[in-house]
Design an enzyme around this catalytic site. Structure first.
Site, short mmCIF file in Angstrom:
data_model
loop_
_atom_site.label_atom_id
_atom_site.label_comp_id
_atom_site.label_asym_id
_atom_site.label_seq_id
_atom_site.Cartn_x
_atom_site.Cartn_y
_atom_site.Cartn_z
N ARG A 61 0.85 -1.20 0.00
CA ARG A 61 0.00 0.00 0.00
C ARG A 61 0.88 1.24 0.00
NH1 ARG A 61 -1.70 2.23 4.54
NH2 ARG A 61 -2.12 0.29 5.64
N TYR A 113 -13.78 17.85 -16.80
CA TYR A 113 -14.40 16.54 -16.80
C TYR A 113 -15.46 16.50 -15.69
CZ TYR A 113 -14.93 11.62 -15.71
OH TYR A 113 -15.45 10.40 -15.44
N ASP A 185 -4.36 19.37 -15.15
CA ASP A 185 -4.77 18.04 -15.62
C ASP A 185 -4.24 17.92 -17.05
OD1 ASP A 185 -6.13 15.89 -16.78
OD2 ASP A 185 -7.87 16.14 -15.50
N LYS A 210 -6.24 7.06 -19.96
CA LYS A 210 -6.39 7.59 -21.32
C LYS A 210 -5.11 7.37 -22.14
CE LYS A 210 -10.16 9.18 -19.36
NZ LYS A 210 -11.17 8.24 -19.00
C1 LIG Z 1 -9.50 15.14 -18.31
C2 LIG Z 1 -9.89 14.03 -17.38
N1 LIG Z 1 -9.42 14.05 -16.12
C3 LIG Z 1 -9.74 13.07 -15.25
C4 LIG Z 1 -10.58 12.03 -15.62
C5 LIG Z 1 -10.91 10.95 -14.62
O1 LIG Z 1 -10.19 9.80 -14.96
P1 LIG Z 1 -10.60 8.29 -14.55
O2 LIG Z 1 -11.79 7.94 -15.38
O3 LIG Z 1 -9.37 7.51 -14.87
O4 LIG Z 1 -10.93 8.30 -13.11
C6 LIG Z 1 -11.09 11.98 -16.91
C7 LIG Z 1 -11.97 10.88 -17.31
O5 LIG Z 1 -12.54 10.88 -18.39
C8 LIG Z 1 -10.73 13.01 -17.82
O6 LIG Z 1 -11.19 13.02 -19.08
#
Ligand SMILES: Cc1ncc(COP(=O)(O)O)c(C=O)c1O
Length: 392
Positions: A61, A113, A185, A210
């Site tokens: 962990r 998101y 992000d 992604k």
């Molecule tokens: C720009 C962005 N940040 C964060 C996330 C969250 O990621 P996760 O689905 O891996 O939790 C997403 C999900 O689509 C995203 O498009």
């Protein structure tokens, strides 16, 4: 025996080009056996060497060699000093925002998101953290929104799904004047095209699900920081919340990263062709692609990124066209997520952005006729042909 915890260890690769860094990672080869594919240390715990000894590994962990290889690789790619690999992009958002305390204030991009929006509204706000969601491409608005208690500015750039591009360096300057942490992000562009830490940001995060993973086969999140003190705080938080990525998933991500540069080139090349095709289609009213020279933020894109990526949003003429398109596509799949080798299309209003109130969505342009396309690495003409038959 090598000390896995010594980040300087990776310096032998510092002069390599990005394309080589992704292939060779931090250690790359297993220092114990010479295995070319980094081993999956599928263990929950580690043997102690004695009461008086400090062991490099104790419990997965907190620390695991496969996860550590991934974290160190991400440090190299994002040019940071500490990295954390967690179980999803949302776990990364949660980890980063755990740095905030009640009565503090966060400013974040208005079309983020949906999950990030939900995190702010359903977790941070009830915990006593104030928030403002604004158009971060408007620097004057940012200056007006900043308060003495603003402790974090969370930028998604390009935004999801409207593809607005915020100026990371300028926002970092404004944020740092009031002592706020600037977080980016970087899911859409990855460090291959954009390195927020080198532009002045303090923290970069990813949905590793992604482009980093790249094959729609793993959920993961990444956080990379420059400052050791912030790193220490996040490390403690990681120990507590237990969201560290498992060894198997860490390995899948490491394998995906090896082809990141190749894939990003192809995503970008295909996306430009598809965006140009869509732009000319009579049923398409508008195409949002950061690679178009007439995109409103093109100058910012040129200043801070080295490529445009594979994400396109577009608006069609009616809901009927949306329905027809989504049910007629044969190669492109109607599915959530993005950044994988397969082309995926989604309908933000009914899928990824349901958490956002209708009036806010309408204001942002996230309407029922908007679609978001993650252009894969198939043959570009095959993607275009598929869209063409589905739009007929
Ligand atoms: C720009 C962005 N940040 C964060 C996330 C969250 O990621 P996760 O689905 O891996 O939790 C997403 C999900 O689509 C995203 O498009």
């Amino acid at each position: 025996m090598k000390n896995f915890k010594d980040y300087k260890d990776s310096s032998r690769k510092e002069n390599l080009k990005f394309e080589s860094k992704v292939v060779h990672g931090a250690n790359g080869v297993d220092p114990y056996t010479g295995a070319i594919s980094y081993p999956i240390y599928q263990t929950a715990t580690f043997m102690h060497h004695g009461l008086e000894k400090t062991d490099p590994y104790n419990y997965s962990r907190c620390i695991n060699p496969t996860r550590e290889e991934l974290e160190r690789t991400m440090c190299i790619l994002e040019e940071g000093n500490r990295a954390f690999a967690v179980t999803s992009g949302m776990a990364a958002v949660s980890l980063v925002t755990s740095l905030l305390n009640p009565q503090e204030h966060i400013i974040y991009s208005d079309d983020v998101y949906g999950g990030t929006f939900r995190c702010v509204n359903e977790v941070l706000e009830p915990y006593g953290i104030e928030s403002d969601s604004i158009d971060l491409t408007d620097l004057e608005l940012l200056k007006k929104t900043i308060k003495p208690n603003t402790k974090m500015i969370l930028i998604e750039t390009p935004t999801n799904p409207m593809m607005k591009v915020a100026d990371i360096a300028e926002i970092a300057k404004i944020g740092h004047e009031v002592g706020a942490l600037v977080v980016v992000d970087n899911t859409f562009l990855t460090p291959y095209y954009q390195k927020p830490l080198t532009l002045g940001a303090d923290i970069v995060l990813h949905s590793g699900t992604k482009y980093l993973g790249g094959h729609n086969d793993v959920l993961a999140g990444i956080v990379v920081v420059k400052d050791e003190k912030i790193g220490e705080k996040l490390e403690i938080q990681m120990y507590i919340n237990g969201a560290g990525l498992g060894p198997m998933d860490s390995w899948i991500l490491l394998r995906g990263i090896k082809t990141l540069a190749l894939r990003m080139n192809k995503h970008s090349e295909n996306a430009m062709k598809v965006a140009e095709y869509l732009r000319k289609h009579p049923k398409v009213e508008q195409v949002y692609y950061v690679g178009f020279p007439d995109h409103k933020d093109y100058q910012v894109t040129k200043k801070q990124t080295t490529g445009f990526g594979g994400m396109i949003s577009f608006r069609v003429d009616s809901l009927e066209t949306v329905n027809k398109l989504l049910t007629s596509l044969k190669l492109v799949t109607f599915a959530e997520s993005l950044g994988g080798v397969e082309s995926l299309i989604t309908h933000p209003v009914s899928r990824t952005h349901t958490e956002i109130k209708e009036e806010i969505r309408e204001k942002l342009g996230i309407t029922e006729t908007l679609l978001r396309l993650s252009v894969g690495i198939e043959d570009a003409q095959d993607i275009i042909d598929d869209l063409e038959q589905a739009l007929k």
